[in-house]
Design a protein around this motif. Sequence first.
Motif, PDB file in Angstrom:
ATOM      1  N   ASN A 102      72.274 -45.004 -63.365  1.00  0.00           N
ATOM      2  CA  ASN A 102      73.163 -43.855 -63.203  1.00  0.00           C
ATOM      3  C   ASN A 102      74.633 -44.271 -63.024  1.00  0.00           C
ATOM      4  O   ASN A 102      75.251 -44.012 -61.985  1.00  0.00           O
ATOM      5  N   THR A 147      81.115 -39.685 -71.922  1.00  0.00           N
ATOM      6  CA  THR A 147      79.887 -39.051 -72.421  1.00  0.00           C
ATOM      7  C   THR A 147      80.107 -37.596 -72.785  1.00  0.00           C
ATOM      8  O   THR A 147      81.033 -36.941 -72.296  1.00  0.00           O
ATOM      9  N   HIS A 188      70.500 -40.908 -74.156  1.00  0.00           N
ATOM     10  CA  HIS A 188      71.224 -40.580 -72.931  1.00  0.00           C
ATOM     11  C   HIS A 188      71.531 -41.848 -72.152  1.00  0.00           C
ATOM     12  O   HIS A 188      70.689 -42.744 -72.049  1.00  0.00           O
ATOM     13  N   ARG A 237      75.591 -36.192 -71.771  1.00  0.00           N
ATOM     14  CA  ARG A 237      74.964 -37.422 -71.285  1.00  0.00           C
ATOM     15  C   ARG A 237      74.853 -38.508 -72.361  1.00  0.00           C
ATOM     16  O   ARG A 237      74.312 -39.575 -72.104  1.00  0.00           O
ATOM     17  N   LYS A 238      75.380 -38.262 -73.560  1.00  0.00           N
ATOM     18  CA  LYS A 238      75.337 -39.272 -74.618  1.00  0.00           C
ATOM     19  C   LYS A 238      76.698 -39.965 -74.728  1.00  0.00           C
ATOM     20  O   LYS A 238      77.734 -39.294 -74.723  1.00  0.00           O
ATOM     21  N   THR A 282      80.354 -42.063 -65.209  1.00  0.00           N
ATOM     22  CA  THR A 282      80.821 -41.707 -66.551  1.00  0.00           C
ATOM     23  C   THR A 282      81.869 -40.605 -66.421  1.00  0.00           C
ATOM     24  O   THR A 282      81.991 -39.968 -65.366  1.00  0.00           O
TER      25      THR A 282
END
Length: 337
Positions: free
Chosen positions: A289, A317, A259, A320-321, A292
């Motif tokens: 953080n 992302t 992540h 979250r990847k 993204t």
Amino acid sequence: MAKPKPLVTKSSSPDTADSAVASALRTLDAEGSGVAAIAAALQGPLGPAFTAAFNLIHGAKGRVIVTGLGKSGHVARKIAATFASTGTPAFFVHSAEASHGDLGMITADDVIVALSWSGEQPEMKNLITYAKRFRIALIAMTAEAGSTLSKAADVALTLPRAREACPHNLAPTTSSLMLLALGDALAIALLEGRGFTSVDFSVLHPGGKLGALLKYARDLMHTGEAIPIKPLGTRMSDALVEMSSKGFGCVGIVDPHGHIVGIVTDGDLRRHMRPDLMTVPVDDVMTQNPKTISRDLLASEALEILNSSKITALIVTDARKPVGIVHLHDLLRAGVA
């Protein structure tokens, strides 16, 4: 042989320039008054007719045939283009050419929108007769409620009378703008009535500036090995190599689950510049953080985020990847910016 005399260019005097601006202001005032008159009429007698025209087109199985002659013909061609580009299939048929074979383009499932300020163009007579013979819905856009066109129409959109911007009240100026404005209003009402989205819009506008703005992050992002990524705990020297080799001016930092948890940028390097910078872990330098975006974000929205955040790259992302990265230069090359 005598030498030719040089051309002398006389610049406009201040009085002439002021007169031109004053004329332009009078024109805009006259045309603006015409559009304001339509807005007022829509809140009165024009409103029910507009709704009827909307319902007629919205429920049609076929296409919208927009027709006109002269200046009204030019306006009709533009209205047809606006209909077509906003989810209402439409095309233009010249009123005079209709009598010479183009009536064959019109089917019983279509709706005709006929533009004529006077409503008395003789070239439109055969088209009106054809519409009546085959029971084709006819919408009139005219300023004369008692005209031949208006009386023959299933729905008559009667525009309020307005003075032309032409000082002789002759050249179609205000009237042309009013026809165009009412056509645009009908097209946008249909767009909203159909729930026509930016996604639908992108399908019909794949080229040019609009096409570029309607691309998605997934269309422009770099993927796979091109994404600058390093895990937590990486030494800054290794992160700098990754940043330099990938050429995006940043490197994303991921946790053991893959992540995204941080990013190291050129700005972070400047803010943390110190003798032992290359030996410390990225955890001490990264911005946590980071911003993204998803792969389904419009390129125009990605550009807005870059500009408002004053950054040059965004990591894309999924759950979250990291799956991609989009740089400002990618948007420039695509014509978005």
